[in-house]
Design an enzyme around this catalytic site. Structure first.
Site, PDB file in Angstrom:
ATOM      1  N   CYS A 147      13.444  10.215   7.627  1.00  0.00           N
ATOM      2  CA  CYS A 147      13.350   9.886   9.085  1.00  0.00           C
ATOM      3  C   CYS A 147      14.832   9.965   9.684  1.00  0.00           C
ATOM      4  O   CYS A 147      14.696  10.075  10.937  1.00  0.00           O
ATOM      5  CB  CYS A 147      12.744   8.568   9.024  1.00  0.00           C
ATOM      6  N   GLU A 176       9.917  15.125  16.191  1.00  0.00           N
ATOM      7  CA  GLU A 176      10.342  15.196  14.524  1.00  0.00           C
ATOM      8  C   GLU A 176       9.405  16.066  13.999  1.00  0.00           C
ATOM      9  O   GLU A 176       8.200  16.321  13.991  1.00  0.00           O
ATOM     10  CB  GLU A 176      10.033  13.685  14.071  1.00  0.00           C
ATOM     11  N   LYS A 198       0.637  -1.245  -0.131  1.00  0.00           N
ATOM     12  CA  LYS A 198       0.002   0.046  -0.055  1.00  0.00           C
ATOM     13  C   LYS A 198       0.879   1.277  -0.033  1.00  0.00           C
ATOM     14  O   LYS A 198       1.546   1.622   0.938  1.00  0.00           O
ATOM     15  CB  LYS A 198      -0.933  -0.023   1.152  1.00  0.00           C
ATOM     16  N   GLU A 258       9.719   0.906  10.568  1.00  0.00           N
ATOM     17  CA  GLU A 258      10.829   1.936  10.416  1.00  0.00           C
ATOM     18  C   GLU A 258      10.154   3.172  10.555  1.00  0.00           C
ATOM     19  O   GLU A 258       9.477   3.637   9.878  1.00  0.00           O
ATOM     20  CB  GLU A 258      11.474   1.854   8.852  1.00  0.00           C
TER      21      GLU A 258
HETATM   22  P1  NAI Z   1       1.739   8.179   8.391  1.00  0.00           P
HETATM   23  O1  NAI Z   1       2.648   7.422   9.386  1.00  0.00           O
HETATM   24  O2  NAI Z   1       0.378   8.300   8.790  1.00  0.00           O
HETATM   25  O3  NAI Z   1       1.885   7.564   6.898  1.00  0.00           O
HETATM   26  C1  NAI Z   1       2.789   6.372   6.729  1.00  0.00           C
HETATM   27  C2  NAI Z   1       1.839   5.396   5.854  1.00  0.00           C
HETATM   28  O4  NAI Z   1       0.956   4.861   6.838  1.00  0.00           O
HETATM   29  C3  NAI Z   1       0.828   5.764   4.809  1.00  0.00           C
HETATM   30  O5  NAI Z   1       0.955   4.748   3.675  1.00  0.00           O
HETATM   31  C4  NAI Z   1      -0.513   5.829   5.336  1.00  0.00           C
HETATM   32  O6  NAI Z   1      -1.512   5.669   4.589  1.00  0.00           O
HETATM   33  C5  NAI Z   1      -0.283   4.730   6.383  1.00  0.00           C
HETATM   34  N1  NAI Z   1      -0.985   4.782   7.378  1.00  0.00           N
HETATM   35  C6  NAI Z   1      -1.574   5.883   8.130  1.00  0.00           C
HETATM   36  N2  NAI Z   1      -2.606   5.627   9.053  1.00  0.00           N
HETATM   37  C7  NAI Z   1      -2.724   4.066   9.243  1.00  0.00           C
HETATM   38  C8  NAI Z   1      -3.087   3.269   9.930  1.00  0.00           C
HETATM   39  N3  NAI Z   1      -4.057   3.468  10.984  1.00  0.00           N
HETATM   40  N4  NAI Z   1      -3.229   1.937   9.664  1.00  0.00           N
HETATM   41  C9  NAI Z   1      -2.244   1.288   8.528  1.00  0.00           C
HETATM   42  N5  NAI Z   1      -1.816   2.321   7.733  1.00  0.00           N
HETATM   43  C10 NAI Z   1      -1.557   3.674   8.079  1.00  0.00           C
HETATM   44  O7  NAI Z   1       2.546   9.456   8.309  1.00  0.00           O
HETATM   45  P2  NAI Z   1       2.262  10.852   7.971  1.00  0.00           P
HETATM   46  O8  NAI Z   1       0.878  11.226   8.451  1.00  0.00           O
HETATM   47  O9  NAI Z   1       2.150  10.775   6.158  1.00  0.00           O
HETATM   48  O10 NAI Z   1       3.329  11.941   8.356  1.00  0.00           O
HETATM   49  C11 NAI Z   1       3.313  12.228   9.636  1.00  0.00           C
HETATM   50  C12 NAI Z   1       4.691  12.445  10.018  1.00  0.00           C
HETATM   51  O11 NAI Z   1       5.197  10.777  10.193  1.00  0.00           O
HETATM   52  C13 NAI Z   1       5.752  13.024   9.679  1.00  0.00           C
HETATM   53  O12 NAI Z   1       5.522  14.384  10.059  1.00  0.00           O
HETATM   54  C14 NAI Z   1       6.780  12.438  10.077  1.00  0.00           C
HETATM   55  O13 NAI Z   1       7.146  12.980  11.155  1.00  0.00           O
HETATM   56  C15 NAI Z   1       6.361  10.904  10.332  1.00  0.00           C
HETATM   57  N6  NAI Z   1       6.893  10.169   8.947  1.00  0.00           N
HETATM   58  C16 NAI Z   1       8.225   9.313   9.111  1.00  0.00           C
HETATM   59  C17 NAI Z   1       8.504   8.855   7.923  1.00  0.00           C
HETATM   60  C18 NAI Z   1       9.740   7.816   7.822  1.00  0.00           C
HETATM   61  O14 NAI Z   1      10.225   7.611   7.008  1.00  0.00           O
HETATM   62  N7  NAI Z   1      10.099   7.374   9.011  1.00  0.00           N
HETATM   63  C19 NAI Z   1       7.827   8.994   6.608  1.00  0.00           C
HETATM   64  C20 NAI Z   1       6.834   9.512   6.564  1.00  0.00           C
HETATM   65  C21 NAI Z   1       6.168  10.229   7.831  1.00  0.00           C
END
Ligand code: NAI
Ligand code: MG
Length: 501
Positions: free
Chosen positions: A308, A405, A199, A274
């Site tokens: 990240c 972050e 996804k 991660e």
């Molecule tokens: P997120 O963690 O919500 O999104 C990442 C992925 O998880 C997306 O594919 C999203 O559709 C999915 N997702 C969201 N809620 C979910 C759920 N309940 N169950 C399963 N999958 C789910 O991150 P978002 O909202 O895009 O960004 C928020 C913050 O997260 C950023 O500001 C940053 O701090 C952090 N982040 C960290 C990343 C990394 O590389 N470790 C990458 C993206 C965001």
């Protein structure tokens, strides 16, 4: 549709690709969502809709998981030799490389990153990852084990282990490196013999969907890779909770990582994560200052800080503090922020309106708490989600901008007086993803590296990635390692076979 005006002529394969609503890949076929719904993905340089994409939800995830289950349990994939599997993964890398320009352009349009960066980093790293993992397919070996069973005196055994694929894997990826994160996840899963439901992030589904087309072209059997775009709370949550999924791999926020762990408890599927970071980048006073200043700037400003592992806490030994702050602030002021399609652009927009609000909110809170901006500090007005590269000074360790972050081009520069104090402060974080050290003193560099609680430590460099180098977090930055041979442990399980001779 909403493509930024640009001196570059956009590849017609890309304009054709985004002109039609994109479908999802289930069991080797491109299909609409069961609900018939689509959702928009935006061009962050303009804020306009770039393309419409089929909106996957629970019903689509269920079909995709069943297709992956069938492909794993009884499809031709499970009967292929390791060499045949490796060859398919290698072929995929070749096809991706042939379409380098198309993928780089899609990535720039959907995510906002400069085309120059997508060409130099995102796509070549993804190609290399697939090649590296293709090589591992034939090298996943078990061992033979001498037994000394005390209650069967005189008996002789032949015992060995097999490394078998864990099965059907759900993979949920973020938007900061859309293609590369798909590669990090798919490469080891396929090399190990798993089947996958991927996804992509709702902000950036396009490059994964284009990659989906290459799987059929490379010759992967139907159902081995299924790609279901959709929102996290619906499609993502359904995948994490699905009972026929054997393992879930997630990259994204620590908050959602915890939800994934809860969702996985139903069938106790295996979980790897991660997650976020607040990585310390440490400049000692004896460092090569030009290299340290350039490195500190790129540690935070690369990919607009949407990494990240971004070096977002810059600790500088006090005698060098003013020089380093001036140097990084001066570099920040020279960064050309604009559309990723413009060849002169160094930094593009943040990925979404939501991320722009989040970063601006942190800037406001930081200033209200007493931090000062040595450069930047504001949103750039106009269309698109642009923010100024920012160096904050006069922060306190308890401030949100030092603890949390931000995931934007914002670094807190912090002076320190001695190594003991530095280590305590650098390790004072719920995260432990990465760290940087700048010094000429080899002994100090490695002593400090040993004491920093982080999954990756870069010495006199930053943001160096290689398919062979494991990457992942200590503490709340995650479970397990991506890349290198470590990642294969996440996609295989050991079977012990014991024979009495
Ligand atoms: P997120 O963690 O919500 O999104 C990442 C992925 O998880 C997306 O594919 C999203 O559709 C999915 N997702 C969201 N809620 C979910 C759920 N309940 N169950 C399963 N999958 C789910 O991150 P978002 O909202 O895009 O960004 C928020 C913050 O997260 C950023 O500001 C940053 O701090 C952090 N982040 C960290 C990343 C990394 O590389 N470790 C990458 C993206 C965001
Ligand atoms: Mg987009």
């Amino acid at each position: 549709m909403g493509i930024a005006p640009s001196p570059i002529q956009i590849d017609s394969r890309v304009t054709d690709f985004i002109a039609k609503p994109r479908k999802m890949l289930i069991d080797g076929k491109w299909v609409n969502a069961v609900s018939g719904k689509t959702f928009p993905t935006y061009n962050p340089a303009t804020g306009e809709v770039l393309a419409q994409v089929a909106e996957g939800d629970r019903a689509d995830i269920d079909l995709a998981v069943k297709a992956a289950r069938k492909a794993f349990d009884s499809g031709p994939w499970s009967r292929m030799t390791a060499s045949e599997r490796g060859k398919l993964v290698w072929k995929l890398a070749d096809l991706l490389e042939e379409h380098m320009e198309e993928f780089a352009t899609l990535e720039t349009l959907d995510n906002g990153k400069p085309l120059t960066v997508a060409r130099a980093a995102d796509v070549p790293l993804a190609v290399d990852l697939f090649r590296y993992m293709a090589g591992w397919a034939t090298k996943l070996e078990g061992t033979t084990i001498p037994l000394s069973v005390p209650y069967t005196p005189g008996a002789i055994y032949h015992a060995y282990t097999l490394r078998e694929p864990v099965g059907v894997v759900g993979q949920i990826i973020p938007w900061n490196f859309p293609l590369l994160m798909a590669a990090w996840k798919l490469g080891p899963a396929l090399a190990s013999g798993c089947t996958v439901v991927l996804k992509p992030a709702e902000q950036t589904p396009l490059s994964a969907l284009r990659l989906g087309e290459l799987f059929a072209e490379a010759g992967f059997p139907d159902g081995v890779v299924n790609i279901v775009p959709g929102y996290g709370e619906t499609a993502g949550a359904a995948l994490a909770a699905h009972d026929l999924v054997d393992k879930i791999a997630f990259t994204g926020s620590t908050e959602v990582g915890k939800l994934i762990v809860h969702a996985a408890t139903g069938n106790l599927k295996k979980v790897s994560l991660e997650l976020g970071g607040k990585s310390p980048n440490v400049v000692f006073k004896d460092a090569d200052m030009d290299a340290a200043i350039a490195g500190a700037a790129s540690a935070i400003f690369f990919n607009h800080g949407q990494c990240c592992c971004a070096g977002s806490r810059l600790y500088v030994e006090r005698p060098a503090f003013d020089r380093v702050v001036e140097g990084v602030a001066s570099k920040a002021k020279k960064i050309k922020v604009g559309s990723g399609l413009d060849p002169a652009t160094h930094m593009g927009p943040l990925v979404s309106e939501e991320q722009l609000q989040r970063v601006c909110n942190y800037l406001e809170i930081g200033m209200a708490e007493g931090a000062k901006a040595a450069s930047g500090g504001r949103r750039i007005d106009g269309k698109g989600y642009f923010v100024e590269p920012t160096v904050l000074v006069e922060t306190k360790d308890y401030m949100k901008v030092v603890q949390e972050e931000i995931f934007g081009p914002v670094v807190a520069a912090i002076p320190f007086d001695n190594p003991e104090e530095l280590l305590t402060r650098a390790n004072d974080s719920v995260y432990g993803l990465a760290a940087g050290i700048w010094t000429h003193d080899v002994s100090k560099a490695h002593r400090t590296a040993a004491l920093l609680r982080a999954g990756t430590v870069w010495i006199n460099c930053y943001n160096i990635f290689d398919a062979a180098l494991p990457f992942g977090g200590y503490k709340q930055s995650g479970w397990g390692r991506e890349m290198g041979k470590d990642v294969l442990n996440l996609y295989t399980q050991t079977k012990a076979v014991c024979t009495r001779l």
